[in-house]
Motif scaffolding. Structure first.
Motif, PDB file in Angstrom:
ATOM      1  N   UNK A 109       0.862  -1.191   0.000  1.00  0.00           N
ATOM      2  CA  UNK A 109       0.000   0.000   0.000  1.00  0.00           C
ATOM      3  C   UNK A 109       0.894   1.236   0.000  1.00  0.00           C
ATOM      4  N   UNK A 110       0.741   2.161  -0.934  1.00  0.00           N
ATOM      5  CA  UNK A 110      -0.196   2.111  -2.049  1.00  0.00           C
ATOM      6  C   UNK A 110       0.238   1.081  -3.095  1.00  0.00           C
ATOM      7  N   UNK A 111      -0.773   0.539  -3.798  1.00  0.00           N
ATOM      8  CA  UNK A 111      -0.486  -0.364  -4.905  1.00  0.00           C
ATOM      9  C   UNK A 111       0.167   0.415  -6.044  1.00  0.00           C
ATOM     10  N   UNK A 112       0.770  -0.284  -7.022  1.00  0.00           N
ATOM     11  CA  UNK A 112       1.523   0.423  -8.080  1.00  0.00           C
ATOM     12  C   UNK A 112       0.672   1.414  -8.875  1.00  0.00           C
ATOM     13  N   UNK A 113      -0.581   1.045  -9.178  1.00  0.00           N
ATOM     14  CA  UNK A 113      -1.414   1.971  -9.972  1.00  0.00           C
ATOM     15  C   UNK A 113      -1.772   3.206  -9.147  1.00  0.00           C
ATOM     16  N   UNK A 114      -2.174   2.984  -7.900  1.00  0.00           N
ATOM     17  CA  UNK A 114      -2.518   4.116  -7.026  1.00  0.00           C
ATOM     18  C   UNK A 114      -1.306   5.020  -6.855  1.00  0.00           C
ATOM     19  N   UNK A 115      -0.145   4.431  -6.649  1.00  0.00           N
ATOM     20  CA  UNK A 115       1.074   5.221  -6.414  1.00  0.00           C
ATOM     21  C   UNK A 115       1.344   6.142  -7.605  1.00  0.00           C
ATOM     22  N   UNK A 116       1.164   5.623  -8.834  1.00  0.00           N
ATOM     23  CA  UNK A 116       1.410   6.460 -10.022  1.00  0.00           C
ATOM     24  C   UNK A 116       0.497   7.689 -10.030  1.00  0.00           C
ATOM     25  N   UNK A 117      -0.802   7.470  -9.736  1.00  0.00           N
ATOM     26  CA  UNK A 117      -1.757   8.589  -9.702  1.00  0.00           C
ATOM     27  C   UNK A 117      -1.404   9.596  -8.611  1.00  0.00           C
ATOM     28  N   UNK A 118      -1.048   9.054  -7.447  1.00  0.00           N
ATOM     29  CA  UNK A 118      -0.781   9.947  -6.315  1.00  0.00           C
ATOM     30  C   UNK A 118       0.466  10.810  -6.559  1.00  0.00           C
ATOM     31  N   UNK A 119       1.451  10.242  -7.257  1.00  0.00           N
ATOM     32  CA  UNK A 119       2.654  11.018  -7.583  1.00  0.00           C
ATOM     33  C   UNK A 119       2.263  12.193  -8.483  1.00  0.00           C
ATOM     34  N   UNK A 120       1.429  11.920  -9.492  1.00  0.00           N
ATOM     35  CA  UNK A 120       0.972  12.979 -10.394  1.00  0.00           C
ATOM     36  C   UNK A 120       0.151  14.021  -9.646  1.00  0.00           C
TER      37      UNK A 120
END
Ligand SMILES: Cc1ncc(COP(=O)(O)O)c(C=O)c1O
Length: 421
Positions: free
Chosen positions: A8-19
């Motif tokens: 947590x965060x999962x890889x997809x969530x992490x990408x969005x959160x970075x943006x």
């Protein structure tokens, strides 16, 4: 069931959160997941396919949980455009129906004004009071108060200093959040005259400031001083209202009727309710007052479902059960009403660690005040789900209390990771 498949965060969530962190001007400390829209009841899923148990209810805005069939039906039924009307000037039937629905759960109140958020509902409560008070010099609110982020509402604020820092605000005086509040109010009146007081505003179960339940003596004392001096008394029900505490509005626990109260969050729209609205046309307005038609339809249906499924009683019962179970854990200062409960950890570092560790294990909770955790599951929660949530808390607590405990991994890029921030 909780089902955590990734870090947590999962890889997809992490990408969005970075943006999001790069581009969102208001970026704070979001929970380390991006919702997928999937889920049912108290469980929700992120875009990585992890399933979480939600004891935060989207900060008390989601009383009926995820994908409630009757609410989903409303969302799917919309087949026309626009869904948002400029309701103060160009009305649809839902505006009147929504006002009627709010008044149906607000005994003794005759009028309501719809807006789009909690802060707006509070702003309009302030305006209603100020209009009546020709000689006002300041407002009065309580230690720990949180009433929203617009400048009028922030003027009433006594919660985290970061919320107010650097802004230009209206004059305000602070009352202690305890039995001495009445005496302090009397002193203020003696010194400045009752006409100087524009309004008194109180959360009858304090939210952001720490989930504190005001003493009966404090509320009744301040209320009667306001009544005797014709000072407008405002209840802010944005977080504690709509049945969460086991009554529609948390002020009802004190046998009082405020002059004005504000509601939002679980109601899906903002509403200011009062019997003392200014009668000059144009004194209050809002283009999208009431939000969209779908917001109003969902708010009305939410009220209907709470009534039909007797969720006020259920919240009282489940709240008692939650308290009983919390008493079995090693935590301090357990408090609350209905399904609005909280407890304290040793300090803010331990609290932040618990929020993060619980999220990693699939339980979403929020902090409150200096070192508290709030537990506000959707009203559809059952005892078994309360047990699951508390057992995650217990395991998380054991983990964070191990000697030398420290978080690591991507989660630290998004959350405070126990540094007390
Ligand atoms: C008691 C109270 N009043 C007002 C607000 C502001 O509501 P909003 O964020 O919808 O503007 C909040 C939000 O948390 C609140 O808890």
């Amino acid at each position: 069931m909780i089902n955590i498949k990734t870090k947590i965060p999962g890889p997809k969530s992490a990408r969005f959160l970075v943006e999001l962190k790069k581009k969102n001007g208001g970026y704070g400390v979001p929970h380390p997941l991006v919702f997928s829209g999937k889920g049912r009841g108290v469980y929700c899923e992120d875009i990585d396919g992890n399933r979480f148990l939600d004891f935060a209810s989207q900060i008390a805005t989601n009383p009926l949980g995820y994908n409630h069939p009757e609410l989903l039906k409303i969302v799917k039924s919309l087949k026309s455009f626009p869904v948002k009307y400029a309701g103060q000037d160009f009305t649809v039937r839902e505006h009147l129906k929504m006002i009627d629905k709010v008044l149906s759960i607000s005994k003794g109140m005759k009028q309501a004004f719809l807006s789009n958020s909690g802060a707006e509902a509070v702003e309009n409560a302030i305006k209603i009071a100020m209009r009546k008070r020709k000689e006002k010099k300041f407002t009065i609110s309580f230690q720990g108060a949180f009433h929203g982020r617009t400048l009028g509402a922030l003027s009433l604020h006594h919660s985290k200093p970061i919320h107010r820092k650097g802004y230009m605000l209206e004059p305000n005086k602070e009352l202690p959040f305890d039995e001495s509040a009445g005496d302090k109010l009397k002193d203020i009146i003696k010194k400045h005259g009752s006409q100087s007081v524009g309004l008194v505003i109180l959360e009858h179960l304090q939210g952001e400031g720490g989930y504190r339940v005001p003493e009966r003596k404090m509320v009744r004392g301040v209320y009667s001083i306001c009544k005797n001096n014709k000072i407008p008394y405002i209840a802010d029900e944005v977080q504690a209202g709509m049945g969460r505490t086991g009554k529609w509005w948390s002020f009802e626990h004190y046998g009082i009727r405020p002059d004005v109260f504000s509601a939002a969050k679980a109601l899906q729209v903002g509403a200011t309710v009062s019997n003392m609205f200014p009668d000059e046309p144009g004194a209050l307005s809002s283009t999208w007052g009431g939000g969209s038609v779908v917001d109003m339809m969902l708010g009305m249906k939410t009220i209907d479902i709470i009534k039909k499924e007797k969720l006020l009683q259920k919240n009282r019962k489940n709240g008692k059960y939650m308290m009983k179970r919390l008493n079995e854990l090693e935590v301090g200062n357990i408090r609350g009403r209905g399904l609005m409960t909280a407890f304290d950890l040793q300090d803010s570092r331990e609290r932040d660690n618990l929020v993060i560790e619980s999220a990693k294990r699939g339980l979403l909770v929020l902090g409150a005040g200096e070192k508290g955790i709030r537990l506000i599951p959707p009203y559809v929660v059952n005892k078994k789900e309360i047990d699951v949530g508390l057992s995650v808390l217990e395991k998380s607590m054991k983990e964070i209390r191990k000697k030398g405990f420290k978080h690591s991994g991507k989660i630290c890029n998004f959350m405070g990771c126990g540094d007390g921030s």
